[in-house]
Design an enzyme around this catalytic site. Structure first.
Site, mmCIF file in Angstrom:
data_model
loop_
_atom_site.group_PDB
_atom_site.id
_atom_site.type_symbol
_atom_site.label_atom_id
_atom_site.label_comp_id
_atom_site.label_asym_id
_atom_site.label_seq_id
_atom_site.Cartn_x
_atom_site.Cartn_y
_atom_site.Cartn_z
ATOM 1 N NE ARG A 98 12.869 -16.543 -29.094
ATOM 2 C CZ ARG A 98 12.008 -17.300 -29.426
ATOM 3 N NH1 ARG A 98 11.124 -17.601 -28.475
ATOM 4 N NH2 ARG A 98 12.260 -18.292 -30.342
ATOM 5 C CG HIS B 135 9.787 -12.804 -37.146
ATOM 6 N ND1 HIS B 135 10.192 -13.955 -36.978
ATOM 7 C CD2 HIS B 135 10.896 -12.186 -36.523
ATOM 8 C CE1 HIS B 135 11.488 -14.399 -36.390
ATOM 9 N NE2 HIS B 135 11.932 -13.318 -36.347
ATOM 10 C CE LYS C 188 12.614 -11.951 -31.840
ATOM 11 N NZ LYS C 188 12.442 -11.545 -33.175
ATOM 12 C CG ASP D 210 14.051 -9.752 -35.556
ATOM 13 O OD1 ASP D 210 13.924 -10.971 -36.298
ATOM 14 O OD2 ASP D 210 13.795 -9.728 -34.472
ATOM 15 C CE LYS E 64 13.574 -12.173 -39.343
ATOM 16 N NZ LYS E 64 14.686 -12.777 -38.467
ATOM 17 C CB THR E 65 20.265 -10.823 -39.724
ATOM 18 O OG1 THR E 65 19.292 -10.996 -38.553
ATOM 19 C CG2 THR E 65 21.263 -9.637 -39.546
ATOM 20 C CB SER F 156 16.569 -17.069 -34.988
ATOM 21 O OG SER F 156 15.890 -16.013 -34.442
ATOM 22 N NE ARG G 228 20.530 -14.404 -31.598
ATOM 23 C CZ ARG G 228 19.390 -14.631 -32.500
ATOM 24 N NH1 ARG G 228 19.296 -13.337 -33.238
ATOM 25 N NH2 ARG G 228 18.707 -15.590 -32.682
#
Length: 541
Positions: free
Chosen positions: A61, A222, A202, A259, A244-245, A240, A325
């Site tokens: 991003r 989030h 996003k 997410d 988390k994932t 990120s 990713r």
């Protein structure tokens, strides 16, 4: 559902100002999108059948190029500043017209879907893409209507994404050629000059972060979420790269989502998305089997490279970016929960990658500390997550997602506090997935196996009878023992070769917390402020 240029297809695009195109491909299935992407030279196939595509100049991003249109609707409600940069409404209209003209002779890939697994909180979406693989990304990440469903509805929000279109900053009001602009009045997101697919997902997350608190008293989060066999839900906050994932993809628990979720007043939580967008740097079958198995036909891998002479992805290759990713439908995870909804959480985990190596690998938070750490959102930006980040950098990101918050952070923190009051049985944990034994460059990253063991112990009640002691500076409660984890790792001071150096570093980090929190001090209650670290505390000998 392979629709080329027809009056019906174009009619659906007229509310977006699009009345011309060389071809409109409406709601193509994954196989047709893969075929189109390959024929157009947008991507190549890996040996697992996944589509491998590059995002070009932008491999993450670009927060400085994300704008929100400032108008009568948003002028007094949006949290303006570095996160939400105001954009003039007439400049938005000008860019919109230019993009429509640019797309007039292009093949357009149109996707219709939803955000929000709970039907009472769904946002109907229409996504217009210049690239076939971007439309596959939209298919994977957003919720998909059932086969044969009528999608001729008026969209609640739309996206026009044209990486090949670049703005003229001197004329169009952007900072540079790329841009992502949210317009809440026109219910439209414009994305141009960047092929980083994450801008689409996003963008919609930002929309929900604005609409849900305003209109449905629902807390957007989030976070990832999973559920045990007993129906107990856990949620994981973190930016990120904090895990988390990875940590929510537990083979012993059902995955609700990786997410973005909402916590409703009465109906529990629900996933915003229909897929996962996971980092794959150093991915291995041994460490992350669920994600490994999900990378197959229909999935996308971004900015990866092959082992020379093969079509096998080399996940250790960072020659393009460390922010490699994969995007795949939620159903590609064997234990995914569909529909992706759950009860109100019994456990909340705040994940932080502490680059200083100060915070304990796991600690329990009372309400004051939970609110304080939620508002602080301390972590480290991991290399490759955003442009120009090449190594971990400490940061404070309110609500563990400041860059996605259209409203002032206190609005979300107050809602979380309200949820905690309504659900006193919830346990809140701070988990450091970052460094131990020293700061970044001296210490080492906490082993994933140990972090999993600590989270499992919390989820299964193995810490209910364990003794806890408060950290001398941060006041969080540190367990004396965790099954499967070396005891000395639980007290970070014991992992440092020089205890005095740890004390000095802890005091410095505590001061950073306090300094950061000054901008919230006028809004925070005494209860929240009670969770602050003791910057002048006497250090242990």
């Amino acid at each position: 559902m392979n629709t080329t240029l027809t009056a019906n297809a174009l009619q659906r695009l007229q509310p977006l100002g699009i009345s011309q195109a060389s071809e409109v491909c409406l709601n193509l299935p994954p196989a047709a999108l893969v075929e189109s992407a390959l024929c157009r030279g947008e991507a190549v196939l890996t040996d697992t059948g996944a589509l491998m595509a590059d995002t070009g100049k932008f491999t993450g991003r670009s927060p400085k190029d994300r704008f929100v249109v400032r108008d009568e609707k948003t002028a007094s409600s949006v949290w303006w500043g570095e996160v939400n940069i105001p954009f003039e409404a007439d400049k938005f209209d000008q860019l919109h017209q230019k993009m429509v003209a640019y797309l007039a002779d292009k093949t357009l890939y149109v996707r219709e879907g939803y955000a929000g697994a709970n039907p009472d909180y769904q946002l109907k979406l229409r996504v217009v893409n210049e690239l076939a693989w971007h439309n596959l990304f939209a298919y994977n990440l957003f919720l998909r209507p059932e086969a044969g469903a009528d999608t001729t509805w008026a969209a609640d929000f739309s996206i026009i994404c044209a990486p090949g279109f670049e703005a003229d900053p001197a004329v169009d009001g952007t900072r540079q050629a790329n841009f992502a602009i949210l317009n809440f009045t026109k219910k439209l997101i414009l994305i141009g000059g960047t092929a980083y697919a994450g801008e689409m997902k996003k963008g919609i997350f930002g929309v929900l972060n604005y609409l849900l608190p305003h209109e449905q008293d629902t807390l957007p989060m989030h976070c990832s979420a999973n559920v045990g066999a007993d129906g107990e839900t856990a949620i994981f906050f973190g930016l990120s790269g904090t895990g988390k994932t990875t940590l929510s993809a537990d083979p012993n628990r059902g995955l609700i989502g990786d997410d973005e979720h909402g916590w409703t007043p009465a109906a529990g939580i629900f996933n915003f998305e229909g897929g996962c967008y996971a980092k794959v740097i150093d991915l291995s079958q041994e460490k992350e089997p669920e994600i490994w198995q999900a990378i197959r036909f229909g999935s996308i891998v971004e900015n990866t490279r092959f082992v020379p002479g093969t079509r096998t992805v080399d996940y250790a290759n960072t020659s393009v970016t460390e922010n490699t990713r994969t995007a795949y439908p939620l159903g590609y995870i064997a234990n995914a929960v569909e529909p992706s909804v759950g009860a109100a959480p019994k456990h909340i985990f705040f994940l932080t990658a502490d680059a200083f190596g100060v915070l304990p690998p796991i600690s329990k938070l009372d309400k004051s500390h939970a609110m304080y750490h939620f508002m602080s959102g301390y972590t480290a930006k991991v290399a490759g997550t955003e442009m120009d980040i090449t190594e971990p950098q400490t940061t404070f990101s309110a609500c563990f997602g400041q860059v996605f918050l259209p409203l002032h952070p206190t609005r979300y923190a107050e809602m979380l506090g309200q949820k905690m009051d309504e659900h006193p049985e919830v346990s809140v944990w701070l988990v450091n997935t970052g460094w131990t034994g020293g700061s970044y460059g001296t210490g080492s990253r906490m082993k994933l196996s140990y972090t999993r063991a600590m989270i499992t112990a919390a989820l299964t009640g193995q810490l209910n009878e364990v003794d806890f002691h408060p950290h001398p500076v941060f006041g969080v409660l540190v367990p004396a023992a965790v099954p499967g984890v070396p005891t000395h790792l639980l007290d970070p001071r014991q992992t440092w070769a020089n205890a005095a150096a740890y004390d000095a570093t802890a005091a410095d980090l505590a001061q950073k917390f306090v300094d950061n929190f000054q901008k919230y001090a006028d809004y925070a209650s005494a209860d929240i402020l009670a969770g602050a670290p003791k910057v002048a505390a006497e250090q242990p000998v």
